[in-house]
Design a protein around this motif. Structure first.
Motif, PDB file in Angstrom:
ATOM      1  N   VAL A 184      42.488  43.423  12.856  1.00  0.00           N
ATOM      2  CA  VAL A 184      43.756  44.037  13.238  1.00  0.00           C
ATOM      3  C   VAL A 184      43.970  43.914  14.743  1.00  0.00           C
ATOM      4  CG1 VAL A 184      45.077  46.211  13.348  1.00  0.00           C
ATOM      5  CG2 VAL A 184      43.677  45.704  11.342  1.00  0.00           C
ATOM      6  N   ALA A 185      45.222  43.685  15.135  1.00  0.00           N
ATOM      7  CA  ALA A 185      45.596  43.717  16.549  1.00  0.00           C
ATOM      8  C   ALA A 185      46.659  44.784  16.742  1.00  0.00           C
ATOM      9  CB  ALA A 185      46.131  42.365  17.004  1.00  0.00           C
ATOM     10  N   LEU A 186      46.404  45.728  17.641  1.00  0.00           N
ATOM     11  CA  LEU A 186      47.392  46.735  18.025  1.00  0.00           C
ATOM     12  C   LEU A 186      48.103  46.210  19.261  1.00  0.00           C
ATOM     13  CD1 LEU A 186      45.284  50.029  17.719  1.00  0.00           C
ATOM     14  CD2 LEU A 186      46.877  49.082  16.039  1.00  0.00           C
ATOM     15  N   LEU A 187      49.399  45.948  19.160  1.00  0.00           N
ATOM     16  CA  LEU A 187      50.137  45.330  20.259  1.00  0.00           C
ATOM     17  C   LEU A 187      51.289  46.212  20.720  1.00  0.00           C
ATOM     18  CD1 LEU A 187      50.509  41.667  18.903  1.00  0.00           C
ATOM     19  CD2 LEU A 187      48.663  42.603  20.311  1.00  0.00           C
ATOM     20  N   ASP A 188      51.290  46.534  22.009  1.00  0.00           N
ATOM     21  CA  ASP A 188      52.444  47.205  22.595  1.00  0.00           C
ATOM     22  C   ASP A 188      53.599  46.210  22.613  1.00  0.00           C
ATOM     23  OD1 ASP A 188      54.112  48.937  23.965  1.00  0.00           O
ATOM     24  OD2 ASP A 188      53.292  48.409  25.932  1.00  0.00           O
ATOM     25  N   ILE A 189      54.807  46.670  22.349  1.00  0.00           N
ATOM     26  CA  ILE A 189      55.944  45.759  22.325  1.00  0.00           C
ATOM     27  C   ILE A 189      56.319  45.295  23.723  1.00  0.00           C
ATOM     28  CG2 ILE A 189      58.441  45.671  21.943  1.00  0.00           C
ATOM     29  CD1 ILE A 189      58.054  46.995  19.303  1.00  0.00           C
ATOM     30  N   ARG A 190      56.371  46.221  24.658  1.00  0.00           N
ATOM     31  CA  ARG A 190      56.792  45.863  26.015  1.00  0.00           C
ATOM     32  C   ARG A 190      55.573  45.654  26.912  1.00  0.00           C
ATOM     33  NH1 ARG A 190      61.984  49.736  27.441  1.00  0.00           N
ATOM     34  NH2 ARG A 190      63.447  48.812  25.947  1.00  0.00           N
ATOM     35  N   MET A 191      55.292  44.396  27.198  1.00  0.00           N
ATOM     36  CA  MET A 191      54.204  44.048  28.110  1.00  0.00           C
ATOM     37  C   MET A 191      54.684  42.951  29.040  1.00  0.00           C
ATOM     38  SD  MET A 191      50.706  44.130  25.775  1.00  0.00           S
ATOM     39  CE  MET A 191      51.306  43.032  24.474  1.00  0.00           C
ATOM     40  N   PRO A 192      54.142  42.850  30.240  1.00  0.00           N
ATOM     41  CA  PRO A 192      54.571  41.810  31.182  1.00  0.00           C
ATOM     42  C   PRO A 192      54.164  40.423  30.715  1.00  0.00           C
ATOM     43  CG  PRO A 192      52.625  42.947  32.007  1.00  0.00           C
ATOM     44  CD  PRO A 192      53.081  43.710  30.807  1.00  0.00           C
ATOM     45  N   GLY A 193      54.876  39.414  31.229  1.00  0.00           N
ATOM     46  CA  GLY A 193      54.574  38.048  30.815  1.00  0.00           C
ATOM     47  C   GLY A 193      55.010  37.841  29.377  1.00  0.00           C
ATOM     48  N   MET A 194      54.089  37.466  28.527  1.00  0.00           N
ATOM     49  CA  MET A 194      54.370  37.371  27.089  1.00  0.00           C
ATOM     50  C   MET A 194      54.389  38.770  26.503  1.00  0.00           C
ATOM     51  SD  MET A 194      52.138  35.606  24.014  1.00  0.00           S
ATOM     52  CE  MET A 194      52.382  33.903  24.539  1.00  0.00           C
ATOM     53  N   ASP A 195      55.524  39.175  25.918  1.00  0.00           N
ATOM     54  CA  ASP A 195      55.593  40.522  25.368  1.00  0.00           C
ATOM     55  C   ASP A 195      54.924  40.594  23.998  1.00  0.00           C
ATOM     56  OD1 ASP A 195      57.386  39.495  23.486  1.00  0.00           O
ATOM     57  OD2 ASP A 195      59.157  40.250  24.532  1.00  0.00           O
ATOM     58  N   GLY A 196      54.892  41.802  23.448  1.00  0.00           N
ATOM     59  CA  GLY A 196      54.209  41.999  22.183  1.00  0.00           C
ATOM     60  C   GLY A 196      54.840  41.270  21.018  1.00  0.00           C
TER      61      GLY A 196
END
Length: 218
Positions: A51-63
């Motif tokens: 599983v990967a928990l990914l924040d939607i708003r991140m710098p560079g490549m977003d979630g």
């Protein structure tokens, strides 16, 4: 079996908090943390987590873009982390192949449960907020038009199953509605996903809206 998890969030305190929750479980472990989408993708490629928990708003490549890459290249299940004011982002994440999303103020028990559900191959549709968000998103984004030709591949009972999935019913609830066994429902759900080329139940819900089987707010 130990469930491996990658946690990605550009806020270190948030990321560390989620990692602590995951690592507190005897059958789970965080194999990597990431501060942006690119780091998250590389971590998934390197560790092949469950599983990967990914924040939607991140710098560079977003979630969202990270989810698109992860879902296209790997079998890792993606759970997006979001807030109430990101409805359109949630829709994009689901379309990218994410198995669901959680609000960032999720309780520890609910986070752990969500990870277990994703590993089990299910999607995160149970919370009422998920239904409301999807309903709002589709109202904004869906374009009127005839159902896609793919629906013609479904049997009548499979169309009924897709409609009930779109209404957020669980397998036991669908079984009661159709007066069949849960095993039969699982077969119908599997057939719907396979015939329409859908990744999971969340994408089935979106398909039910987009094809007009379910009307927003209905």
């Amino acid at each position: 079996m130990t469930v491996s998890v990658v946690v990605a969030d550009d806020q270190e305190l948030v990321r560390s908090g989620f990692a602590l929750i995951v690592d507190s479980q005897p059958d789970m472990r965080v194999v990597a943390e990431a501060g942006d989408g690119r780091e998250a993708v590389e971590a998934v490629r390197r560790h092949a987590p469950d599983v990967a928990l990914l924040d939607i708003r991140m710098p560079g490549m977003d979630g969202i873009e990270a989810a698109r890459v992860v879902c296209a290249e790997t079998t890792t299940k993606v759970i997006m982390l979001t807030t109430f004011d990101q409805d359109d982002y949630v829709y994009d994440a689901l379309q990218a192949g994410a198995s669901g999303f959680l609000l960032k103020d999720v309780r520890a028990d609910d986070l752990v449960h969500a990870i277990r559900v994703a590993v089990g191959g299910e999607a995160l549709l149970a919370p009422a907020v998920a239904r409301r968000l999807i309903d709002d998103i589709v109202r904004k984004r869906a374009r009127p038009g005839p159902p896609p030709a793919d629906l013609s591949r479904l049997t009548g009972r499979e169309r009924e199953t897709l409609t009930l999935l779109g209404r957020g019913l669980s397998n036991p609830e669908i079984a009661a509605e159709l007066v069949v066994s849960e095993h039969t429902v699982k077969t119908h759900v599997s057939n719907v996903l396979t015939k329409l080329g859908l990744r999971d139940r969340i994408q089935a819900v979106i398909a039910a809206y987009e094809t007009g089987l379910i009307q927003p707010g209905g």
